[in-house]
Scaffold this active site. Structure first.
Site, PDB file in Angstrom:
ATOM      1  N   ARG A  50      12.162 -19.983  10.258  1.00  0.00           N
ATOM      2  CA  ARG A  50      11.830 -19.102   9.201  1.00  0.00           C
ATOM      3  C   ARG A  50      10.319 -19.507   8.797  1.00  0.00           C
ATOM      4  O   ARG A  50       9.632 -18.860   8.232  1.00  0.00           O
ATOM      5  CB  ARG A  50      12.799 -18.850   8.175  1.00  0.00           C
ATOM      6  CG  ARG A  50      12.100 -18.179   7.041  1.00  0.00           C
ATOM      7  CD  ARG A  50      13.242 -17.606   6.051  1.00  0.00           C
ATOM      8  NE  ARG A  50      14.400 -18.282   5.719  1.00  0.00           N
ATOM      9  CZ  ARG A  50      14.536 -19.439   4.906  1.00  0.00           C
ATOM     10  NH1 ARG A  50      13.433 -19.821   4.362  1.00  0.00           N
ATOM     11  NH2 ARG A  50      15.418 -20.116   4.710  1.00  0.00           N
ATOM     12  N   TYR A 102       0.651   6.223   4.300  1.00  0.00           N
ATOM     13  CA  TYR A 102       1.950   6.222   5.047  1.00  0.00           C
ATOM     14  C   TYR A 102       3.143   6.308   4.362  1.00  0.00           C
ATOM     15  O   TYR A 102       3.329   5.721   3.300  1.00  0.00           O
ATOM     16  CB  TYR A 102       2.002   4.839   5.873  1.00  0.00           C
ATOM     17  CG  TYR A 102       3.202   4.880   6.859  1.00  0.00           C
ATOM     18  CD1 TYR A 102       3.682   5.481   7.921  1.00  0.00           C
ATOM     19  CD2 TYR A 102       4.282   3.804   6.334  1.00  0.00           C
ATOM     20  CE1 TYR A 102       4.600   5.383   8.786  1.00  0.00           C
ATOM     21  CE2 TYR A 102       5.597   3.668   6.954  1.00  0.00           C
ATOM     22  CZ  TYR A 102       5.525   4.692   8.214  1.00  0.00           C
ATOM     23  OH  TYR A 102       6.718   4.315   8.863  1.00  0.00           O
ATOM     24  N   LYS A 199       2.588  -0.196  16.596  1.00  0.00           N
ATOM     25  CA  LYS A 199       2.073   0.921  17.060  1.00  0.00           C
ATOM     26  C   LYS A 199       0.655   0.227  18.076  1.00  0.00           C
ATOM     27  O   LYS A 199       1.483  -0.316  19.184  1.00  0.00           O
ATOM     28  CB  LYS A 199       1.131   1.342  15.849  1.00  0.00           C
ATOM     29  CG  LYS A 199       2.130   1.974  14.681  1.00  0.00           C
ATOM     30  CD  LYS A 199       3.138   2.879  14.833  1.00  0.00           C
ATOM     31  CE  LYS A 199       4.261   2.975  13.747  1.00  0.00           C
ATOM     32  NZ  LYS A 199       3.664   2.959  12.434  1.00  0.00           N
TER      33      LYS A 199
HETATM   34  C1  LIG Z   1       4.143   2.749  11.169  1.00  0.00           C
HETATM   35  C2  LIG Z   1       3.126   2.447  10.093  1.00  0.00           C
HETATM   36  C3  LIG Z   1       3.606   1.685   9.016  1.00  0.00           C
HETATM   37  C4  LIG Z   1       4.842   0.927   9.094  1.00  0.00           C
HETATM   38  O1  LIG Z   1       5.221   0.253   9.952  1.00  0.00           O
HETATM   39  P1  LIG Z   1       6.853  -0.188  10.588  1.00  0.00           P
HETATM   40  O2  LIG Z   1       6.309  -1.172  11.603  1.00  0.00           O
HETATM   41  O3  LIG Z   1       7.408   1.126  10.967  1.00  0.00           O
HETATM   42  O4  LIG Z   1       7.379  -0.930   9.596  1.00  0.00           O
HETATM   43  C5  LIG Z   1       2.803   1.343   8.091  1.00  0.00           C
HETATM   44  N1  LIG Z   1       1.357   2.034   7.992  1.00  0.00           N
HETATM   45  C6  LIG Z   1       1.123   2.783   9.056  1.00  0.00           C
HETATM   46  C7  LIG Z   1      -0.313   3.441   8.821  1.00  0.00           C
HETATM   47  C8  LIG Z   1       2.133   3.181  10.125  1.00  0.00           C
HETATM   48  O5  LIG Z   1       1.614   4.082  10.887  1.00  0.00           O
END
Ligand SMILES: *Cc1c(COP(=O)(O)O)cnc(C)c1O
Length: 395
Positions: A50, A102, A199
């Site tokens: 951790r 978001y 992403k």
């Molecule tokens: C998906 C997303 C998040 C959150 O991320 P996770 O990995 O799903 O927790 C935050 N900001 C943006 C712009 C996103 O597209």
């Protein structure tokens, strides 16, 4: 990492290009929770995963270098990175935040931070005057997302960071849509850069991960403390997946952005499409700011059909894109913000932000763009002009 090489080359030839122990051309996955200590008087570099893990450290050093920052942190998700960064605040502090942020960040700000006495103001971040007006004596953070989700509004990172700094506030930038391949907020004055690495950074729809990068030792100490205290770290195997995804970031984003431009251009001329939002168009209100602060418009666009019924017709007949939450993957992903990313936002808030029932977001993947356009053409032609499906032949 040799700073004089291009970003494209540095994605592959970093400090972690091979394992110094074995020469293995892939970062070893240290799937261990704890580390043997030779001597309790002189503990080793790692003690418990951790607090520190070699695979995670490789990812953290890599993202810090790519963002032009000095310290990186890997978290279990984008929301874990964002939420942990908000823990830098204290009771009675205030946050100024993009109104079209978001959905998960919106929920964190409105439903969680308020419970701990941290207040907020949502503003139109593209309007510098509105940002200046929203800053209060207890404002500690100005939070930017650019291009914003899902309407691709553009915020001037340099101008807002400067304004924030003048008021003693930190600037957080969610750089998920651009990645350091296209935009480096730290060079523009940001203090904390945040990512959903789920992403584009990881890019293959196979891992949920978050990253944060800072360029200041004091902030790094605080965020490192919070990462360990809160404990929402990214596991070693997932760190390795993100590192692997990063290697192809440049070419994935280049290809997908070129296709996105073609598809966005196609959509603008289709009579069933009411509006197209893409920062690569010179007609986009943020185009000049965006081209100044980033290396390209990216691979995400949004467009508006008439209403929910049109969305239903269209998505039912679309064959290639995955119809899903998320973006930034090798496969194109079509999402319906009203029911997906922004489902946690009350309808009236949603409509106020332009996220109507006809709005769709497309994240363009690596398919041949002409195949996608043909698929879109077929599906758009299935969208009924009239509410009643009149005289359909066949069946
Ligand atoms: C998906 C997303 C998040 C959150 O991320 P996770 O990995 O799903 O927790 C935050 N900001 C943006 C712009 C996103 O597209």
């Amino acid at each position: 990492m040799t700073e004089q090489h291009s970003f494209q080359t540095r994605l592959l030839h970093s400090k972690h290009k091979f394992d110094p122990e074995t020469g293995a051309v892939s970062v070893p996955i240290q799937q261990a929770s704890t580390f043997h200590q030779q001597d309790f008087d002189q503990p080793g570099k790692y003690d418990y995963s951790r607090s520190g893990n070699p695979t995670r450290e490789a990812l953290e050093e890599t993202i810090a270098s790519l963002e032009g920052g000095s310290y990186g942190f890997a978290f279990a998700s984008g929301m874990a990175a964002i939420s942990t960064s908000f823990m830098l605040l204290s009771q009675d502090d205030h946050v100024v935040i993009s109104e079209d942020v978001y959905g998960g960040t919106f929920r964190m700000i409105r439903d969680v931070l308020t419970k701990f006495g941290i207040d907020h103001s949502f503003v139109n971040m593209t309007d510098l005057h509105a940002v200046a007006t929203a800053i209060k004596p207890n404002t500690k953070v100005v939070y930017i997302e650019t291009p914003s989700n899902p309407l691709l509004n553009i915020t001037d990172i340099r101008a807002v960071s400067k304004l924030a700094k003048a008021h003693g506030c930190l600037t957080f930038v969610d750089n998920t849509f651009m990645t350091p391949a296209l935009q480096k907020p730290i060079e523009l004055g940001a203090d904390v850069v945040l990512h959903s690495a789920t992403k584009f950074i990881a890019g293959h729809s196979d891992v949920v991960a978050g990253l944060a990068v800072v360029n200041n030792e004091r902030l790094a100490d605080q965020l490192g403390f919070l990462q360990n205290a809160f404990g929402s770290i990214l596991g070693a195997h997932d760190c390795w997946l993100v590192l692997r995804g990063l290697k192809t970031l440049h070419c994935r984003l280049k290809q997908s952005s070129e296709s996105a431009f073609k598809i966005a251009s196609y959509l603008t001329q289709h009579p069933k499409v009411e509006e197209v939002y893409y920062p690569g168009f010179t007609s986009h209100p943020g185009a000049s700011t965006h081209s100044y602060q980033s290396g390209g418009p990216g691979a995400v666009l949004s467009f508006r059909l008439k209403d929910e019924a049109a969305v239903k017709d269209f998505s039912k007949h679309l064959e290639i894109p995955v119809f899903a939450v998320s973006l930034g993957a090798v496969e194109s992903i079509l999402s319906y913000p009203a029911r997906m990313s922004h489902a946690s936002m009350p309808r009236e808030e949603r409509l106020k932000r332009g996220i109507t029932d006809g709005l769709l977001r497309l994240s363009v993947g690596l398919e041949q763009p002409e195949d996608l356009i043909r698929d879109f053409e077929t599906a758009l032609n299935q969208v009924e002009d009239l509410p009643l499906a009149a005289a359909k032949v066949g069946g």
